[in-house]
Design a protein around this motif. Structure first.
Motif, short mmCIF file in Angstrom:
data_model
loop_
_atom_site.label_atom_id
_atom_site.label_comp_id
_atom_site.label_asym_id
_atom_site.label_seq_id
_atom_site.Cartn_x
_atom_site.Cartn_y
_atom_site.Cartn_z
N MET A 28 4.26 21.91 -30.72
CA MET A 28 5.22 22.55 -29.84
C MET A 28 6.43 21.63 -29.66
O MET A 28 6.27 20.43 -29.51
N ILE A 52 9.49 20.11 -24.28
CA ILE A 52 9.76 21.04 -23.18
C ILE A 52 11.10 20.67 -22.55
O ILE A 52 11.27 19.54 -22.10
N ARG A 103 8.16 25.46 -15.57
CA ARG A 103 8.01 25.64 -17.01
C ARG A 103 6.52 25.87 -17.28
O ARG A 103 5.67 25.04 -16.92
N CYS A 104 6.18 26.98 -17.91
CA CYS A 104 4.77 27.32 -18.16
C CYS A 104 4.08 26.26 -19.02
O CYS A 104 2.91 25.94 -18.78
N ALA A 105 4.77 25.73 -20.00
CA ALA A 105 4.17 24.76 -20.92
C ALA A 105 3.85 23.43 -20.24
O ALA A 105 3.11 22.62 -20.79
N GLN A 163 -0.22 26.30 -18.76
CA GLN A 163 -0.05 25.74 -20.09
C GLN A 163 -1.20 26.03 -21.04
O GLN A 163 -0.99 26.20 -22.23
N ALA A 217 2.08 29.41 -24.46
CA ALA A 217 3.36 29.32 -23.75
C ALA A 217 4.43 28.71 -24.63
O ALA A 217 4.21 27.70 -25.29
N ALA A 275 8.12 26.80 -25.08
CA ALA A 275 8.73 25.66 -24.38
C ALA A 275 9.68 26.10 -23.28
O ALA A 275 9.84 25.41 -22.27
N ASP A 288 9.46 29.13 -21.60
CA ASP A 288 8.87 30.11 -20.69
C ASP A 288 8.83 29.55 -19.26
O ASP A 288 8.64 28.35 -19.05
#
Length: 154
Positions: A1, A4, A45-47, A52, A57, A59, A61
Motif C-alpha cells: 500500500m 498514507i 484515515r481508514c488505513a 484498517q 482500505a 490510502a 479513504d
C-alpha cells in the motif's frame, strides 16, 4: 500500500460554526453547530484507524464518526455536508465510510438518503458494525457495453 497521506483540513460551509478540537496526521476531531444540530465529529484515515483491517482500505479513504446523537433529516444533512467537505479537501478519496452499529436501521436510512450505500458488516474491536460508503462518480462509473468481446475503455 502506498504511504498514507495526511488528513487534510476540512472547510465546512458557513451554515455550520466549526471548532477544530484536535487535528493530527491521520485523525481529527470537530465540533459543529448549525442547521439546528450540535455534533462532535471524528474524521480518520481508514488505513490508519480502526477500520484498517476491516476491508481493503485505500490510502485516501476516510471514516466519519458522528459522536453525538444526531438522527433523521439532521443526520442526513450533516453527512451530506461532511461528504462535500471531504471531497473538496481530498479529490483522491475513493471511499468515505460511515460505520453504524449493526442493525442501526434509522442511521442506515439517514446515510442512504445522504448518498451512502450499504457495503458490508464487520467486527472491529468488539463492535459489530455495518459499513456504508459514499463514492464519487469516477469510482462507480462502469462501461455499460455488455458485449463480452469488448474490453472496457477501448
Amino acid at each position: 500500500m502506498p504511504a498514507i497521506p495526511p488528513l487534510p483540513e476540512l472547510a465546512m460551509p458557513d451554515t455550520y460554526r466549526t471548532t477544530v478540537e484536535s487535528w493530527q496526521r491521520f485523525t481529527g476531531s470537530l465540533r459543529l453547530h448549525g442547521q439546528g444540530t450540535e455534533a462532535a465529529v471524528q474524521v480518520e484515515r481508514c488505513a490508519a484507524g480502526r477500520l484498517q483491517g476491516a476491508y481493503p482500505a485505500g490510502a485516501h479513504d476516510v471514516e466519519l464518526r458522528i459522536e453525538s446523537e444526531v438522527r433523521g433529516d439532521a443526520l442526513t444533512t450533516l453527512l451530506r455536508t461532511l461528504v462535500g467537505a471531504v471531497r473538496a479537501a481530498d479529490a483522491r478519496c475513493r471511499r468515505i465510510v460511515y460505520a453504524v452499529d449493526e442493525g442501526g436501521v434509522e442511521k442506515i436510512e439517514a446515510a442512504e438518503a445522504a448518498g451512502f450505500r450499504y457495503v458490508v458488516d464487520v467486527d472491529v474491536q468488539d463492535l459489530e458494525l455495518s459499513l456504508l460508503v459514499a463514492e464519487p462518480a469516477w469510482v462507480t462509473a462502469t462501461d455499460m457495453d455488455l458485449d463480452l468481446d469488448h474490453v472496457p475503455g477501448t
